[in-house]
Design a protein around this motif. Sequence first.
Motif, mmCIF file in Angstrom:
data_model
loop_
_atom_site.group_PDB
_atom_site.id
_atom_site.type_symbol
_atom_site.label_atom_id
_atom_site.label_comp_id
_atom_site.label_asym_id
_atom_site.label_seq_id
_atom_site.Cartn_x
_atom_site.Cartn_y
_atom_site.Cartn_z
ATOM 1 N N LEU A 115 -19.952 -41.129 96.840
ATOM 2 C CA LEU A 115 -18.468 -40.920 96.532
ATOM 3 C C LEU A 115 -17.579 -40.292 97.604
ATOM 4 O O LEU A 115 -16.348 -39.861 97.328
ATOM 5 C CB LEU A 115 -18.068 -40.643 95.099
ATOM 6 C CG LEU A 115 -19.184 -41.089 94.148
ATOM 7 C CD1 LEU A 115 -18.742 -40.751 92.678
ATOM 8 C CD2 LEU A 115 -18.989 -42.786 93.982
ATOM 9 N N SER A 116 -17.984 -40.254 98.551
ATOM 10 C CA SER A 116 -17.136 -39.392 99.389
ATOM 11 C C SER A 116 -16.033 -40.012 99.978
ATOM 12 O O SER A 116 -14.840 -39.563 100.369
ATOM 13 C CB SER A 116 -18.136 -38.913 100.847
ATOM 14 O OG SER A 116 -18.607 -40.045 101.439
ATOM 15 N N ALA A 117 -16.150 -41.416 100.342
ATOM 16 C CA ALA A 117 -14.788 -42.211 100.441
ATOM 17 C C ALA A 117 -13.877 -42.259 99.487
ATOM 18 O O ALA A 117 -12.706 -42.787 99.591
ATOM 19 C CB ALA A 117 -15.329 -43.617 100.918
ATOM 20 N N LEU A 118 -14.373 -41.826 98.333
ATOM 21 C CA LEU A 118 -13.144 -42.037 97.120
ATOM 22 C C LEU A 118 -12.735 -40.711 96.905
ATOM 23 O O LEU A 118 -11.968 -40.481 95.946
ATOM 24 C CB LEU A 118 -13.937 -42.607 95.729
ATOM 25 C CG LEU A 118 -14.115 -44.287 95.894
ATOM 26 C CD1 LEU A 118 -15.393 -44.550 96.796
ATOM 27 C CD2 LEU A 118 -14.716 -44.430 94.296
ATOM 28 N N GLY A 119 -12.935 -39.575 97.655
ATOM 29 C CA GLY A 119 -12.181 -38.159 97.544
ATOM 30 C C GLY A 119 -13.309 -37.559 96.433
ATOM 31 O O GLY A 119 -12.595 -36.555 96.337
ATOM 32 N N TYR A 120 -14.226 -37.935 96.227
ATOM 33 C CA TYR A 120 -15.121 -36.928 95.096
ATOM 34 C C TYR A 120 -15.635 -35.810 95.882
ATOM 35 O O TYR A 120 -16.251 -35.970 97.008
ATOM 36 C CB TYR A 120 -16.197 -37.801 94.506
ATOM 37 C CG TYR A 120 -15.603 -38.602 93.328
ATOM 38 C CD1 TYR A 120 -16.181 -38.276 91.951
ATOM 39 C CD2 TYR A 120 -15.034 -39.700 93.510
ATOM 40 C CE1 TYR A 120 -15.563 -39.073 90.923
ATOM 41 C CE2 TYR A 120 -14.512 -40.551 92.579
ATOM 42 C CZ TYR A 120 -15.033 -40.423 91.014
ATOM 43 O OH TYR A 120 -14.552 -41.057 90.192
ATOM 44 N N SER A 121 -15.852 -34.613 95.407
ATOM 45 C CA SER A 121 -16.307 -33.441 95.686
ATOM 46 C C SER A 121 -17.753 -33.726 95.393
ATOM 47 O O SER A 121 -18.478 -34.452 94.723
ATOM 48 C CB SER A 121 -15.961 -32.332 95.135
ATOM 49 O OG SER A 121 -16.109 -31.954 93.700
ATOM 50 N N ALA A 122 -18.931 -32.661 95.978
ATOM 51 C CA ALA A 122 -20.129 -32.638 95.699
ATOM 52 C C ALA A 122 -20.536 -32.519 94.124
ATOM 53 O O ALA A 122 -21.323 -33.148 93.544
ATOM 54 C CB ALA A 122 -20.951 -31.721 96.535
ATOM 55 N N GLU A 123 -19.666 -31.756 93.669
ATOM 56 C CA GLU A 123 -19.955 -31.257 92.174
ATOM 57 C C GLU A 123 -19.613 -32.457 91.128
ATOM 58 O O GLU A 123 -20.235 -32.960 90.310
ATOM 59 C CB GLU A 123 -19.233 -30.028 91.618
ATOM 60 C CG GLU A 123 -19.510 -28.654 92.292
ATOM 61 C CD GLU A 123 -19.103 -28.442 93.801
ATOM 62 O OE1 GLU A 123 -18.528 -29.446 94.324
ATOM 63 O OE2 GLU A 123 -19.926 -27.564 94.374
ATOM 64 N N GLU A 124 -18.409 -32.996 91.578
ATOM 65 C CA GLU A 124 -18.015 -34.287 90.759
ATOM 66 C C GLU A 124 -18.952 -35.571 91.149
ATOM 67 O O GLU A 124 -19.149 -36.197 90.291
ATOM 68 C CB GLU A 124 -16.609 -34.588 91.292
ATOM 69 C CG GLU A 124 -15.417 -33.941 91.174
ATOM 70 C CD GLU A 124 -14.192 -34.080 91.532
ATOM 71 O OE1 GLU A 124 -13.073 -33.619 91.071
ATOM 72 O OE2 GLU A 124 -14.082 -34.730 92.653
ATOM 73 N N THR A 125 -19.860 -35.689 92.339
ATOM 74 C CA THR A 125 -20.415 -36.681 92.564
ATOM 75 C C THR A 125 -21.633 -36.517 91.708
ATOM 76 O O THR A 125 -22.384 -37.553 90.963
ATOM 77 C CB THR A 125 -20.829 -37.024 94.004
ATOM 78 O OG1 THR A 125 -19.677 -37.015 94.648
ATOM 79 C CG2 THR A 125 -21.711 -37.787 94.127
ATOM 80 N N ASN A 126 -22.204 -35.232 91.475
ATOM 81 C CA ASN A 126 -23.355 -34.952 90.703
ATOM 82 C C ASN A 126 -23.049 -35.418 89.271
ATOM 83 O O ASN A 126 -23.929 -35.809 88.522
ATOM 84 C CB ASN A 126 -23.918 -33.474 90.738
ATOM 85 C CG ASN A 126 -24.539 -33.354 92.254
ATOM 86 O OD1 ASN A 126 -24.703 -34.308 92.946
ATOM 87 N ND2 ASN A 126 -24.247 -31.977 92.816
ATOM 88 N N ALA A 127 -21.793 -34.804 88.987
ATOM 89 C CA ALA A 127 -21.474 -35.033 87.348
ATOM 90 C C ALA A 127 -21.369 -36.604 87.031
ATOM 91 O O ALA A 127 -21.787 -37.101 86.119
ATOM 92 C CB ALA A 127 -20.159 -34.229 87.220
ATOM 93 N N PHE A 128 -20.850 -37.277 88.147
ATOM 94 C CA PHE A 128 -20.788 -38.692 88.023
ATOM 95 C C PHE A 128 -22.243 -39.378 87.885
ATOM 96 O O PHE A 128 -22.568 -40.203 87.133
ATOM 97 C CB PHE A 128 -19.816 -39.354 89.080
ATOM 98 C CG PHE A 128 -19.955 -40.919 88.969
ATOM 99 C CD1 PHE A 128 -18.743 -41.332 88.335
ATOM 100 C CD2 PHE A 128 -20.701 -41.822 89.748
ATOM 101 C CE1 PHE A 128 -18.421 -42.773 88.069
ATOM 102 C CE2 PHE A 128 -20.337 -42.967 89.481
ATOM 103 C CZ PHE A 128 -19.590 -43.835 88.766
ATOM 104 N N ALA A 129 -23.341 -38.965 88.511
ATOM 105 C CA ALA A 129 -24.379 -39.442 88.838
ATOM 106 C C ALA A 129 -25.275 -39.117 87.508
ATOM 107 O O ALA A 129 -25.884 -40.008 86.845
ATOM 108 C CB ALA A 129 -25.465 -38.725 89.844
ATOM 109 N N ARG A 130 -24.954 -37.862 86.994
ATOM 110 C CA ARG A 130 -25.623 -37.534 85.474
ATOM 111 C C ARG A 130 -24.901 -38.245 84.561
ATOM 112 O O ARG A 130 -25.774 -38.779 83.592
ATOM 113 C CB ARG A 130 -25.426 -35.865 85.176
ATOM 114 C CG ARG A 130 -26.014 -34.815 86.249
ATOM 115 C CD ARG A 130 -27.338 -34.829 86.324
ATOM 116 N NE ARG A 130 -28.011 -36.034 87.180
ATOM 117 C CZ ARG A 130 -27.802 -35.984 88.652
ATOM 118 N NH1 ARG A 130 -27.408 -35.162 89.244
ATOM 119 N NH2 ARG A 130 -28.530 -37.013 89.322
#
Length: 532
Positions: free
Chosen positions: A96-111
Amino acid sequence: MNKPRVRVKAGSAPASAAPARERATARWLRDGASGVLSMRQASLVESRDETRRAWHRIAALAVDFIQNSGRLKGAVDQIIADTVGNELKLRAKPDLSALGYSAEETNAFARMLEQRWRRHAWNPAEFDFRGKFSLPQLLDIALRHHVAYGEAIGLVEFMGRADRRRYGISTGTKLLLVTPTRLVSDTNEIEGLFQGVRHDENGRPLAYRLLHREAGINVKRDHRVRDAQGRQLIVHCFDPWDGSDVRGISPIAAAMRTHAHSEQLQDVTLATAILQTVFAATLTSPEPSNEAFSAIEALDDDEGGLKSDFLGYFENALDQARKSRIALDGTGQVSHLAPGEKLELHTASTPGGVYLPFSADLRREMARSIGITAESYSLDYSGATYSSTRMGTASIWPLNLRRRERIAAPLAQASYESWVDEEIATGRIPLRGGYAVFQRHREAICWAEWQGPAKPTADDEKSARAASERLLNGTSTLEYECGELGLDSNDVIAKRSEERRALIDADLPDIFERVRGGGQSAASRPGEVTSA
């Protein structure tokens, strides 16, 4: 001096002529004196043509072998256990880097994706088109299809609002597993149709022709591979031999003759053993037959009393025989025989000394063909050692991983991508930019890995020590070691953190820390603990 002339009959050679020697050659398929290669005839046929010719016969024999062999049935179950285990766990890897998500937000989205998907996949009403089976059960069926038919076919269907309201479900994405026998073998290469699959000019599949049963009538219908938006609608998983292959073939095909020989050997051995058990005892006696007694009766009494002596001897022998008794029951007594008699007890000589090595070799060939260890196929660990078990597992385990990635995971991945599409389109899973952004970054958002069961070990303690050494040496990662155990490293970290906080709150020893001394809790000795 005149040169001598020798008359030679036409078609013959002089006796003094040396026999012609075969010229030495070095080439492929150079045969020997036995001619074993020249007697073996073979033809070169394109793989997909040979598959189309023999598919139905091989599939029928494979199903018959599996249904009538306990060993083969157990081997199929072992394949399912090694490949899928209890379930294939989703490990969402969205980018989700192209959408402006941080690493923590990406992990939360994946969980969030993983939690919602697990509830969906374990609900048959929500996941299965027929509403009968969960995702793990459908993957079990797909692997059985792979072993028997050489392929697995699934349709990604969508139920409309009326059907969802009718069944009381919330999602429309469903997986419909189809028996490979429903894929017709129609072939018309002018139209690009080969064995039920229609291709374009570049050889890419466009549609599958399936046989449906409607009101007792078989109806052929074409199903598109993808819809107008590029979403996958048909999943066809098989292990190809050639790049032009259209259908798969059962892995049992290469060992069918071996299995037939094994069954025949078992049947003949059993029949022979039963016959030998029926005739298990023989009594050998020196007493003469009826013809001998008739000859004695014909003797004259005047010839030195020979007749009287013979009859007296046999009369005494018969009196002794009356007193004796032969018992072959379980009374535990000694049987007495008449003088000169011998009782022999015969044990079954079948199977002989060659049977066990030969049958074991047949089992090894069958196990190798379907991709499991010989010990798992026969459940005979009598000659297995720690080293041999480790080597067998090391050789077979990559086949399990390959089978998981080629056969089971594509079915789960196709269903997962369509489910994510629906969840984001309906707003049940929030995404920055909404559904339009998802369509542009579908592949990056839906990227995932599928975690299966743990790799089997011959010695858990030694395996645990090896894992600890790899982590301490820096040659491995927690994610890899957890994957070897069939676990998700993110789940392990989250669970350990939760349990550690619970232990500290309860004033209990922290089992996740290496304590230098004493038996106090970790919370009461914050300066005396070191990280594991």
